[in-house]
Design an enzyme around this catalytic site. Structure first.
Site, PDB file in Angstrom:
ATOM      1  N   GLY A  33      61.392  38.552  96.527  1.00  0.00           N
ATOM      2  CA  GLY A  33      59.998  38.464  96.964  1.00  0.00           C
ATOM      3  C   GLY A  33      59.177  37.625  96.011  1.00  0.00           C
ATOM      4  N   GLY A  35      54.774  36.309  95.245  1.00  0.00           N
ATOM      5  CA  GLY A  35      53.367  36.293  95.603  1.00  0.00           C
ATOM      6  C   GLY A  35      52.672  35.159  94.902  1.00  0.00           C
ATOM      7  CG  MET A  37      48.898  36.705  90.558  1.00  0.00           C
ATOM      8  SD  MET A  37      47.938  35.881  89.294  1.00  0.00           S
ATOM      9  CE  MET A  37      48.167  36.966  87.912  1.00  0.00           C
ATOM     10  CB  ALA A  38      54.740  37.794  89.673  1.00  0.00           C
ATOM     11  CB  VAL A  40      59.925  40.601  92.900  1.00  0.00           C
ATOM     12  CG1 VAL A  40      60.719  41.879  92.623  1.00  0.00           C
ATOM     13  CG2 VAL A  40      58.436  40.843  92.645  1.00  0.00           C
ATOM     14  CE  LYS A  55      54.364  41.520  90.224  1.00  0.00           C
ATOM     15  NZ  LYS A  55      53.394  42.551  90.668  1.00  0.00           N
ATOM     16  CG  ASP A 150      44.762  44.289  94.946  1.00  0.00           C
ATOM     17  OD1 ASP A 150      44.052  44.015  95.942  1.00  0.00           O
ATOM     18  OD2 ASP A 150      45.716  43.579  94.581  1.00  0.00           O
TER      19      ASP A 150
END
Length: 402
Positions: A33, A35, A37-38, A40, A55, A150
Site C-alpha cells: 500500500g 499514500g 506520505m508513506a 507500506v 511503513k 484524522d
C-alpha cells in the site's frame, strides 16, 4: 514500472535497498500500500516468525522536517496506546539513507474506505461493531491526552482474522497538556490539518482543538458507513466549510430507512456544532455496546446493569437530584416563613410539589445526564407522566381534606 516498487525510479525505496537497511531482522516480501506520505511493505520478522507491516516515509518527504516529525509522532502515539482497537507499533528507526520507518502489526483486511468503495453502505450490525471499536480506541487515546484529528474511513482497518475494526495513522495527532514543544509547533493555531470533509467546526474556525473534534469526525464516519455518503451534500471546499460551520446534517432515516433511531440520534449528537455538546468517546462506546471503560481488560460487552451504581454516578443523577432537593427545600422553607399569609394547604402542597420535582429530576437525569443533546424515549415520557399524575392526585386530595 513494477507495481511493487522495485523500479529504482519509483517514489518508494527499492525492495533490495530496504532489505539491506533492515538487516537480518526482517524478510521484506512486497509493497502492499501507499499514500501521499508513506509506502507500506509486508515483511516477516525472523525472530518471531510473524508478519509485520513496514511503513516507510517517501524519499521525497524525507527532507521535510514537519513530515518527519509527524511520522515519528505516529510511532510514539500508537506505541503509547495499549488497546486491541489500535494498530500497535513495534519499532521506529531510520534506513541507511536516513529515511524514517516504523514497524507495526500487519492487519489482514481492508480499510473502511476500500470496503465502502467496493460494497457501498455496510450492514447495520457491521456499522455498529466498527463504530463501537473505533469509539473504544478513541476513548483510550483521549484518556492519554491524544487527539487523533484524522478519523476517517481510510484510517480504520478491518481485521479479518479477529473480526474487529482498528484505528490507525496517528501522524497528525495532537498531544494535549503535555508541554511538548514539537507537538505545539506541529499543531499551532491557524494550521488546518486533516481531510476537509472530516474537519470539525472548531478546527476550521481556529478554535481550541479538544477530544470533541474526533467525535465530530466520528459522526461523519458513521454516516458514511450507514448511508454510503456523508451528512452534508457538499462538493467544493467552500461548500464543505459552510456545511461544517453552519449546515444541518441530513436525516439519516431518509438516507438509510432501516437505521435504528438510537444510532441516528447518537451520530447527530456527535455532529453538534458546539464541542461541549458532543458525547465523550467512552460514552459512545458504551451506547454502542462496548465497555464502560474501553481501556480495561476483559469482556467487550458489558451492560450498564452490571454496574448500576457506577451508571447512576456517570449520568450525574446524584448531583442533579441533590440540586432539585436544595431547590425544593428552599421552596418549603419560604412557604413556611409566610405560612400566616397563606391557606392551610400551602405547606403540604409545597412539600408534594417539591417531592414530585425531585422524582422528575431523577428521571430526567437518568435519560439526559450524559453530555450531548439526546432524544427523549417513550419510557421517559411515561415515567414523567406517572409522576405528574401522582402529583396532581395527591395535591387534589390535600385540597379536598384541608
Amino acid at each position: 514500472m513494477n507495481p511493487h516498487g522495485t523500479d529504482p525510479t519509483s517514489e518508494g525505496p527499492p525492495l533490495e535497498r530496504l532489505r539491506r537497511s533492515l538487516g537480518d531482522d526482517f524478510d521484506v516480501l512486497d509493497e502492499v500500500g501507499h499514500g501521499s506520505m508513506a509506502i507500506v511493505y509486508l515483511a516477516r520478522e525472523r525472530a518471531l516468525g510473524r508478519l509485520v507491516a513496514v511503513k516507510v516515509l517517501k524519499p521525497g518527504r524525507a527532507g521535510d522536517e514537519t513530515a518527519r516529525k509527524r511520522f515519528e509522532r505516529e510511532a510514539r502515539s500508537a506505541a503509547s496506546l495499549s488497546h486491541p482497537g489500535v494498530v500497535p507499533v513495534y519499532r521506529f528507526g531510520e534506513l541507511d539513507d536516513g529515511t524514517p520507518y516504523l514497524v507495526m502489526r500487519y492487519v489482514k483486511g481492508r480499510t473502511m474506505e476500500d470496503r465502502l468503495a467496493a460494497e457501498g453502505r455496510l450492514p447495520l450490525p457491521v456499522v455498529r461493531e466498527v463504530l463501537r471499536d473505533v469509539a473504544a480506541a478513541l476513548a483510550v487515546a483521549h484518556k492519554r491526552g491524544i487527539v487523533h484529528r484524522d478519523v476517517r474511513p481510510a484510517n480504520v482497518l478491518w481485521d479479518e482474522d479477529e473480526g474487529r475494526a482498528l484505528l490507525s495513522d496517528f501522524g497528525i495527532a495532537a498531544v494535549m497538556a503535555t508541554g511538548d514543544a514539537d507537538a505545539q509547533k506541529l499543531t499551532r493555531a491557524g494550521q488546518v490539518v486533516g481531510q476537509l470533509q472530516y474537519l470539525s467546526p472548531e478546527q476550521l474556525g481556529d478554535g481550541s482543538i479538544t477530544t470533541a473534534a474526533d467525535l465530530y469526525s466520528f459522526g461523519i464516519l458513521g454516516y458514511e458507513l450507514c448511508a454510503g455518503e456523508g451528512p452534508y451534500a457538499a462538493r467544493t471546499p467552500t461548500e464543505w466549510v459552510t456545511a461544517h460551520m453552519a449546515g444541518t446534517p441530513r436525516d439519516l432515516a431518509a438516507l438509510r430507512p432501516d437505521a435504528d433511531p438510537e444510532l441516528a440520534d447518537l451520530l447527530l449528537r456527535c455532529l453538534n456544532k458546539q464541542p461541549t455538546h458532543r458525547p465523550a468517546a467512552a460514552d459512545v462506546a458504551r451506547i454502542l455496546g462496548g465497555r464502560a471503560d474501553p481501556g480495561a481488560a476483559g469482556s467487550r460487552n458489558v451492560s450498564p446493569t452490571d454496574d448500576p451504581l457506577g451508571e447512576i454516578v456517570r449520568r450525574r443523577v446524584p448531583a442533579i437530584v441533590l440540586s432539585a432537593v436544595v431547590v425544593g427545600a428552599g421552596l418549603i422553607a419560604f412557604v413556611d416563613n409566610i405560612d400566616d399569609l397563606l391557606p392551610p394547604s400551602a405547606k403540604p402542597l409545597s412539600i408534594v410539589f417539591s417531592a414530585a420535582g425531585v422524582l422528575a429530576s431523577a428521571v430526567i437525569a437518568w435519560f439526559h445526564g450524559e453530555r450531548g443533546r439526546q432524544a427523549a424515549p417513550f419510557l421517559e415520557y411515561l415515567l414523567l407522566a406517572l409522576v405528574a399524575v401522582a402529583w396532581l392526585a395527591i395535591s387534589a386530595w390535600v385540597l379536598l381534606t384541608l
